[in-house]
Design a protein around this motif. Structure first.
Motif, short mmCIF file in Angstrom:
data_model
loop_
_atom_site.label_atom_id
_atom_site.label_comp_id
_atom_site.label_asym_id
_atom_site.label_seq_id
_atom_site.Cartn_x
_atom_site.Cartn_y
_atom_site.Cartn_z
N ILE A 58 28.20 -24.27 -0.86
CA ILE A 58 27.21 -23.38 -1.49
C ILE A 58 26.89 -22.20 -0.58
O ILE A 58 26.59 -21.11 -1.03
CB ILE A 58 25.92 -24.14 -1.87
CG1 ILE A 58 26.24 -25.36 -2.76
CG2 ILE A 58 24.90 -23.22 -2.53
CD1 ILE A 58 26.92 -25.03 -4.08
N GLY A 59 26.92 -22.42 0.71
CA GLY A 59 26.58 -21.37 1.67
C GLY A 59 25.14 -21.52 2.13
O GLY A 59 24.51 -22.55 1.95
N LYS A 60 24.63 -20.46 2.72
CA LYS A 60 23.24 -20.47 3.19
C LYS A 60 22.34 -19.88 2.11
O LYS A 60 21.60 -18.93 2.34
CB LYS A 60 23.12 -19.70 4.51
CG LYS A 60 23.81 -20.43 5.65
CD LYS A 60 23.56 -19.78 6.98
CE LYS A 60 24.20 -20.61 8.06
NZ LYS A 60 23.88 -20.12 9.39
N HIS A 61 22.44 -20.47 0.96
CA HIS A 61 21.67 -20.07 -0.22
C HIS A 61 20.81 -21.27 -0.61
O HIS A 61 21.34 -22.33 -0.94
CB HIS A 61 22.64 -19.70 -1.36
CG HIS A 61 21.96 -19.44 -2.66
ND1 HIS A 61 21.22 -18.30 -2.88
CD2 HIS A 61 21.89 -20.17 -3.79
CE1 HIS A 61 20.73 -18.35 -4.12
NE2 HIS A 61 21.12 -19.47 -4.68
N TYR A 62 19.51 -21.11 -0.52
CA TYR A 62 18.61 -22.24 -0.74
C TYR A 62 17.63 -21.94 -1.88
O TYR A 62 16.56 -21.38 -1.66
CB TYR A 62 17.87 -22.57 0.56
CG TYR A 62 18.82 -22.86 1.69
CD1 TYR A 62 19.56 -24.03 1.70
CD2 TYR A 62 19.02 -21.93 2.72
CE1 TYR A 62 20.45 -24.30 2.73
CE2 TYR A 62 19.91 -22.20 3.74
CZ TYR A 62 20.62 -23.38 3.75
OH TYR A 62 21.51 -23.64 4.75
N PRO A 63 18.01 -22.30 -3.11
CA PRO A 63 17.16 -22.04 -4.28
C PRO A 63 16.03 -23.06 -4.37
O PRO A 63 15.86 -23.91 -3.49
CB PRO A 63 18.14 -22.21 -5.44
CG PRO A 63 19.10 -23.26 -4.94
CD PRO A 63 19.25 -22.98 -3.47
N ALA A 64 15.29 -23.00 -5.46
CA ALA A 64 14.29 -24.03 -5.74
C ALA A 64 15.02 -25.36 -5.88
O ALA A 64 16.08 -25.43 -6.49
CB ALA A 64 13.52 -23.69 -7.02
N MET A 65 14.47 -26.41 -5.28
CA MET A 65 15.18 -27.68 -5.25
C MET A 65 14.21 -28.84 -5.37
O MET A 65 13.10 -28.80 -4.83
CB MET A 65 15.91 -27.79 -3.91
CG MET A 65 17.31 -28.33 -4.02
SD MET A 65 18.14 -28.39 -2.42
CE MET A 65 18.67 -26.71 -2.21
N THR A 66 14.64 -29.85 -6.10
CA THR A 66 13.86 -31.08 -6.26
C THR A 66 14.79 -32.26 -6.07
O THR A 66 15.93 -32.24 -6.54
CB THR A 66 13.24 -31.15 -7.68
OG1 THR A 66 12.41 -30.00 -7.87
CG2 THR A 66 12.42 -32.41 -7.87
N VAL A 67 14.31 -33.29 -5.38
CA VAL A 67 15.04 -34.54 -5.23
C VAL A 67 14.21 -35.64 -5.88
O VAL A 67 13.02 -35.78 -5.57
CB VAL A 67 15.31 -34.89 -3.75
CG1 VAL A 67 16.03 -36.22 -3.63
CG2 VAL A 67 16.10 -33.78 -3.07
N VAL A 68 14.83 -36.40 -6.78
CA VAL A 68 14.14 -37.46 -7.50
C VAL A 68 14.88 -38.78 -7.29
O VAL A 68 16.10 -38.83 -7.50
CB VAL A 68 14.08 -37.14 -9.03
CG1 VAL A 68 13.34 -38.23 -9.78
CG2 VAL A 68 13.45 -35.78 -9.27
N GLU A 69 14.17 -39.81 -6.89
CA GLU A 69 14.77 -41.13 -6.78
C GLU A 69 14.67 -41.79 -8.16
O GLU A 69 13.61 -41.83 -8.77
CB GLU A 69 14.03 -41.98 -5.75
CG GLU A 69 14.65 -43.34 -5.52
CD GLU A 69 13.93 -44.15 -4.45
OE1 GLU A 69 14.60 -44.80 -3.66
OE2 GLU A 69 12.67 -44.11 -4.42
N VAL A 70 15.81 -42.30 -8.64
CA VAL A 70 15.88 -42.91 -9.97
C VAL A 70 16.34 -44.36 -9.85
O VAL A 70 16.95 -44.75 -8.85
CB VAL A 70 16.81 -42.12 -10.91
CG1 VAL A 70 16.27 -40.72 -11.15
CG2 VAL A 70 18.23 -42.05 -10.37
N SER A 71 16.08 -45.14 -10.87
CA SER A 71 16.46 -46.56 -10.83
C SER A 71 17.92 -46.78 -11.18
O SER A 71 18.47 -47.84 -10.90
CB SER A 71 15.58 -47.38 -11.77
OG SER A 71 15.76 -46.96 -13.10
#
Length: 130
Positions: A98-111
């Motif tokens: 992706i490069g050094k491009h840091y957009p809005a990001m979310t990490v979700v733990e799922v079952s």
């Protein structure tokens, strides 16, 4: 694309708090880390992330979009501890693809994920500038 960061907030590491963008939107459904034949080459978390990111870039290419057009990423992980333990390798793969491009990001733990061998599923929204 303008990254939104309230001036009195601490700087986020590896993501943006928000993104303002105008253009044609590309919505990429959840992508897992399998190859073009729909097979997982590895059960390793970082290896699956790397392949999923490659898959996302290939999908974006169908719309003539590039990684720098990504405005938002949502990561669905089975185990947040596995995600954190692999963060160095994941970060290296991310920067490579992706490069050094840091957009809005979310990490979700799922079952669970629909694909039984998947350790991660990544969803992307991109905006191609007008």
């Amino acid at each position: 694309m303008k990254f939104l960061q309230p001036p009195n907030w601490p700087r986020p590491k590896g993501y943006a708090n928000g993104v303002l963008a105008r253009g044609s939107m590309v919505f990429v459904s959840g992508v897992v880390g399998w190859n073009a034949q729909g097979k997982f080459a590895s059960r390793d978390f970082a290896a699956q992330v790397r392949q999923a990111l490659l898959n996302i870039v290939e999908i974006l290419g169908q719309a003539k979009a590039k990684p720098e057009h990504i405005a938002r990423i949502t990561w669905y992980v089975l185990d947040k501890n596995e995600y954190m333990a692999a963060s160095k390798a994941v970060g290296a793969a991310y920067r490579e693809i992706i490069g050094k491009h840091y957009p809005a990001m979310t990490v979700v733990e799922v079952s669970g994920l629909v694909e039984a061998d998947a350790r991660v599923e990544i969803e992307v929204t991109a905006v191609i500038p007008e």
